[in-house]
Design an enzyme around this catalytic site. Structure first.
Site, short mmCIF file in Angstrom:
data_model
loop_
_atom_site.label_atom_id
_atom_site.label_comp_id
_atom_site.label_asym_id
_atom_site.label_seq_id
_atom_site.Cartn_x
_atom_site.Cartn_y
_atom_site.Cartn_z
CB CYS A 1 -6.51 5.91 5.81
SG CYS A 1 -5.83 6.78 4.36
N GLY B 1 -2.43 -5.81 2.97
CA GLY B 1 -1.31 -6.46 3.17
C GLY B 1 -0.31 -6.12 4.22
CG HIS C 1 -4.46 -2.21 8.07
ND1 HIS C 1 -4.10 -0.99 8.87
CD2 HIS C 1 -5.66 -2.76 8.52
CE1 HIS C 1 -5.02 -0.75 9.62
NE2 HIS C 1 -5.82 -1.72 9.46
CE1 TYR D 1 -0.71 4.72 11.98
CE2 TYR D 1 -0.78 5.22 14.40
CZ TYR D 1 -1.42 5.31 13.22
OH TYR D 1 -2.67 5.36 12.96
N GLY E 1 0.78 -1.41 0.05
CA GLY E 1 -0.01 -0.13 -0.10
C GLY E 1 0.74 1.26 -0.12
#
Length: 535
Positions: free
Chosen positions: A176, A182, A184, A476, A110
């Protein structure tokens, strides 16, 4: 005539290629395409799957799902080439060829990763990108409450395809819609209904991956240890996710959303202080996150803090209003603030689309998600931040002109799942996730200014967040916590961020890595290290 085994043919071809390259300096992309051609079980149209800097479309492909412009600056290392496989077998042979030719590999599904580790290598060149964007098929089976989703699909595509089959089925994942499914799930994957149903990773039934040997494994073949590791242990360490089998959950046909804004002059501190106490323990049908920004004050020339309460409730407005009046009257929610809508339209609402937007926007290829230069950091808060401490936070927040602080409530199902059930450990006892983001648009000109602000705000938060370790969220990713060295992922160095992201689960992740990828083929700036295992 005696047939030569295919494996021997492959090894012979690689030997020849390597021998030729040493004498004639064949470019790396050419070596790779020759290896693919010699060993792929299905034809590969190289003109539409291999992109080098000499191709006119190289830049557009590179930037297509790279959402942090900080990692597209001219000074940032660029890949030797990008390969966009069209089916699973292409991924297999790409791994085998990259392994044999010793080409450093980065995998992108992504591109939302905060530090660009899926499309940039800061520690090892040359490198290639394996971009899974063209592997985005989705098969929804409502009768069994499941779906198979290829890794290159976006969350928006997943939500849309589920809604095509049922208005009362969903998958608990992120807000989002342009995030790749994949990556995430490999970090855990929180969203707006995790308090009710758990993380995305908690709702995975099966998976298909390519391991470091180029083999495709499902859950049974990979074993429970590896299946455990890929559901929250971070991307890029154990293999390449091809697809996930998801457990679908049921949601009401009508849900309620709202956004309520409150400034310091509108009692924001008192409201936010109460939010910390209420939201982790409130009805699991309710999710309210808070965006805290700097805005213009009613006093000319002055600025103030604005808090935006953005919510989704799994039910109708009347029940929501009763709940809020009883548990969180300080916000002052009214019927006029509430919008009753379908589940799929609530997806658009939380993603910031106007109420007139059609769900079709979720499958229209490149979503209109703004790309920015940004730096983000995150913490977990386990005790309520005192009301009198908030003003000191706002003082630092107001030192950046485009700062954002996001508060995401945990609790509910998140607290009832064991810390060791998946690698994601931030569960019981966690009140909320806090995230700090600086964004800018002028590239390197003000980069240092904004980067310094984020780090300063992170320091300001130290007294109020988790400690021993100070926890972080692997989705993150934050390279300030440390980086591997060139082709090295030592346990000691990696532990500086490993225990922050995974707590004690880090040890188990290292053991899994050591078993399934002892040669450390899958590696990046913060990948899980292998250690020698006695036999």
């Amino acid at each position: 005539m005696r047939l030569i085994p295919r494996s021997l043919l492959f090894l012979t071809s690689v030997y020849v290629l390597l021998s030729v390259s040493s004498t004639s300096q064949i470019p790396i992309p050419k070596l790779f395409t020759q290896c693919l051609e010699a060993n792929s079980q299905s034809p590969i149209p190289f003109s539409t799957t291999i992109f080098t800097p000499h191709n006119a479309s190289f830049t557009s492909v590179l930037e297509s799902t790279a959402y942090n412009l900080r990692y597209l600056l001219p000074s940032t290392p660029k890949p030797e080439f990008i390969f966009t496989p069209l089916d699973e077998s292409h991924v297999q042979v790409a791994v085998v060829c990259a392994n044999k030719l010793k080409i450093h590999l980065r995998v992108r599904s992504g591109g939302h990763d905060y530090e660009g580790t899926s499309y940039v290598s800061l520690i090892e060149q040359p490198f290639m990108i394996l971009d899974l964007a063209k592997l985005h098929a989705i098969q929804v089976d409502i009768a069994h409450n499941t779906a198979w989703v290829q890794a290159g699909a976006t969350l928006g595509e997943v939500y849309y395809r589920i809604s095509e089959k049922s208005p009362i089925h969903a998958f608990p994942a992120g807000i989002c819609p342009s995030v790749g499914v994949g990556g995430h799930i490999t970090g855990g994957g929180y969203g707006s209904i995790h308090r009710k149903f758990g993380l995305a990773a908690d709702n995975v039934i099966d998976a298909r991956i390519v391991d470091a040997n180029g083999k495709i494994l499902d859950r049974e073949a990979m074993g429970e240890d590896l299946f455990w590791a890929i559901r929250g242990g971070g991307g890029g360490s154990f293999g390449i996710i091809l697809s996930w089998q998801l457990n679908l959950v049921q949601v009401p046909p009508i849900v309620t959303v709202f956004t309520v804004n409150r400034t310091l002059q509108q009692n924001a501190n008192n409201i936010l202080h109460k939010w910390q106490q209420v939201l982790p323990n409130i009805d699991e049908d309710l999710f309210i996150m808070v965006h805290t920004t700097v805005t213009n004050s009613s006093t000319r020339g002055k600025t103030t803090i604005s808090t935006s309460y953005i919510a989704r409730f799994l039910g109708r407005a009347d029940r929501l209003l009763q709940l809020m009046e009883k548990k969180f009257p300080e916000l002052g929610l009214t019927k006029n603030d509430c919008l009753e809508t379908s589940w799929i339209k609530s997806v658009l609402y939380l993603a910031g689309f106007p109420n007139t937007a059609s769900p079709d926007v979720l499958i229209q290829g490149k979503l209109a998600i703004p790309k920015l230069y940004f730096k983000g950091k995150a913490d977990y808060v386990k005790q309520v931040i005192p009301k009198n401490a908030l003003n000191s936070l706002w003082k630092t927040l107001m030192q950046d002109d485009a700062a954002l602080m996001i508060w995401v409530p945990y609790g509910g199902m998140m607290s009832r799942i064991s810390e060791s059930a998946t690698p994601f450990p931030h569960r019981n006892g966690t009140l909320f996730l806090s995230q700090y983001v600086a964004t800018w648009s002028d590239g390197e000109k003000s980069l240092e200014k904004h980067m310094n602000w984020v780090r300063r705000f992170y320091d300001t938060m130290t007294p109020y967040v988790s400690r021993f370790p100070r926890e972080g969220y692997v989705n993150y990713r934050d390279l300030d916590l440390g980086m591997n060295q060139f082709n090295k992922t030592s346990f000691l160095r990696s532990s500086t961020w490993g225990f922050k992201y995974f707590k004690d689960n880090f040890i188990r992740l290292v053991l899994v890595k050591s078993k399934v990828d002892p040669s450390n083929f899958f590696r990046h700036e913060q990948s899980i290290p292998p250690v020698p295992i006695a036999k």
